[in-house]
Design a protein around this motif. Structure first.
Motif, short mmCIF file in Angstrom:
data_model
loop_
_atom_site.label_atom_id
_atom_site.label_comp_id
_atom_site.label_asym_id
_atom_site.label_seq_id
_atom_site.Cartn_x
_atom_site.Cartn_y
_atom_site.Cartn_z
N LYS A 25 25.48 30.42 8.37
CA LYS A 25 24.38 31.21 8.91
C LYS A 25 23.30 30.30 9.46
CE LYS A 25 21.13 34.83 7.61
NZ LYS A 25 20.61 35.64 6.51
N THR A 26 22.95 29.26 8.75
CA THR A 26 21.90 28.36 9.22
C THR A 26 22.35 27.59 10.45
OG1 THR A 26 22.56 26.66 7.65
CG2 THR A 26 20.77 28.12 6.98
N ALA A 27 23.64 27.29 10.57
CA ALA A 27 24.14 26.58 11.74
C ALA A 27 23.96 27.44 12.99
CB ALA A 27 25.60 26.21 11.56
N SER A 28 24.23 28.73 12.89
CA SER A 28 24.07 29.60 14.05
C SER A 28 22.59 29.84 14.35
CB SER A 28 24.78 30.93 13.83
OG SER A 28 24.17 31.67 12.80
N GLU A 29 21.75 29.79 13.34
CA GLU A 29 20.31 29.97 13.57
C GLU A 29 19.71 28.77 14.28
OE1 GLU A 29 18.74 30.73 9.71
OE2 GLU A 29 19.30 32.83 9.75
N LYS A 30 20.29 27.60 14.11
CA LYS A 30 19.76 26.41 14.76
C LYS A 30 19.86 26.53 16.27
CE LYS A 30 20.67 23.18 11.02
NZ LYS A 30 21.47 22.05 10.56
N THR A 31 20.95 27.11 16.76
CA THR A 31 21.10 27.26 18.20
C THR A 31 20.24 28.39 18.72
OG1 THR A 31 23.00 28.73 17.97
CG2 THR A 31 23.45 26.37 18.18
N GLY A 32 19.96 29.38 17.88
CA GLY A 32 19.13 30.49 18.28
C GLY A 32 19.84 31.48 19.17
N LEU A 33 21.16 31.41 19.23
CA LEU A 33 21.92 32.31 20.10
C LEU A 33 22.78 33.24 19.26
CD1 LEU A 33 23.19 29.72 22.73
CD2 LEU A 33 21.27 31.26 22.95
N GLU A 37 25.81 35.79 23.19
CA GLU A 37 25.13 34.80 24.03
C GLU A 37 25.89 33.48 24.06
OE1 GLU A 37 21.39 34.90 22.02
OE2 GLU A 37 20.49 36.20 23.54
N ARG A 38 26.40 33.07 22.90
CA ARG A 38 27.19 31.83 22.84
C ARG A 38 28.45 31.96 23.67
NH1 ARG A 38 26.70 31.73 17.06
NH2 ARG A 38 28.91 32.19 17.05
N LYS A 39 29.11 33.11 23.58
CA LYS A 39 30.33 33.32 24.37
C LYS A 39 30.03 33.25 25.85
CE LYS A 39 33.12 36.06 21.18
NZ LYS A 39 33.77 37.36 20.98
N ARG A 41 27.49 31.67 27.34
CA ARG A 41 27.16 30.29 27.68
C ARG A 41 28.42 29.44 27.77
NH1 ARG A 41 24.91 26.96 22.94
NH2 ARG A 41 27.10 27.19 22.50
N ASP A 42 29.32 29.60 26.80
CA ASP A 42 30.55 28.80 26.80
C ASP A 42 31.44 29.15 27.98
OD1 ASP A 42 29.62 27.65 24.51
OD2 ASP A 42 30.93 28.79 23.16
N ALA A 43 31.47 30.43 28.36
CA ALA A 43 32.27 30.85 29.51
C ALA A 43 31.73 30.22 30.79
CB ALA A 43 32.29 32.37 29.62
N GLU A 44 30.41 30.20 30.92
CA GLU A 44 29.79 29.58 32.09
C GLU A 44 30.11 28.09 32.15
OE1 GLU A 44 28.11 30.82 34.69
OE2 GLU A 44 28.50 32.83 33.93
N LEU A 45 30.05 27.42 31.02
CA LEU A 45 30.36 25.99 30.98
C LEU A 45 31.81 25.73 31.37
CD1 LEU A 45 28.48 24.92 27.73
CD2 LEU A 45 27.88 24.35 30.08
N MET A 46 32.71 26.58 30.90
CA MET A 46 34.13 26.40 31.23
C MET A 46 34.39 26.67 32.71
SD MET A 46 35.48 25.21 28.60
CE MET A 46 37.19 25.28 29.03
N ARG A 47 33.71 27.66 33.29
CA ARG A 47 33.87 27.93 34.73
C ARG A 47 33.40 26.73 35.55
NH1 ARG A 47 31.17 32.90 33.52
NH2 ARG A 47 32.72 34.42 32.93
#
Length: 64
Positions: A25-33, A37-39, A41-47
Motif C-alpha cells: 500500500k505504501t509503495a503505491s502511495e509513493k507514486t501517487g497514482l 492511472e498507472r496502466k 502511463r505505462d501504456a503511453e510509455l510502451m507506445r
C-alpha cells in the motif's frame, strides 16, 4: 486443550500478511497514482518505446 499453538501460529501468519499489505500500500502511495492511472502511463510509455523502435528499424529513404 490442544490448538493453542495453532492459534498463535495463525496469529503470527496473519500479522505477517498484514505487514506485507501495508508495504504494498505504501509503495503505491509513493507514486501517487491509482491503478488505472498507472496502466495509462505505462501504456503511453510502451507506445512511445514501440514508435522509437519502428523508426530505428524502418529503412531510411533518400529524399529526392
Amino acid at each position: 486443550m490442544t490448538g493453542g499453538n495453532q492459534r498463535d501460529l495463525a496469529r503470527m501468519k496473519n500479522q505477517k500478511k498484514q505487514q506485507e499489505m501495508q508495504k504494498k500500500k505504501t509503495a503505491s502511495e509513493k507514486t501517487g497514482l491509482s491503478l488505472s492511472e498507472r496502466k495509462h502511463r505505462d501504456a503511453e510509455l510502451m507506445r512511445e518505446k514501440q514508435r522509437r523502435k519502428e523508426e530505428q528499424q524502418a529503412p531510411k529513404q533518400p529524399v529526392n
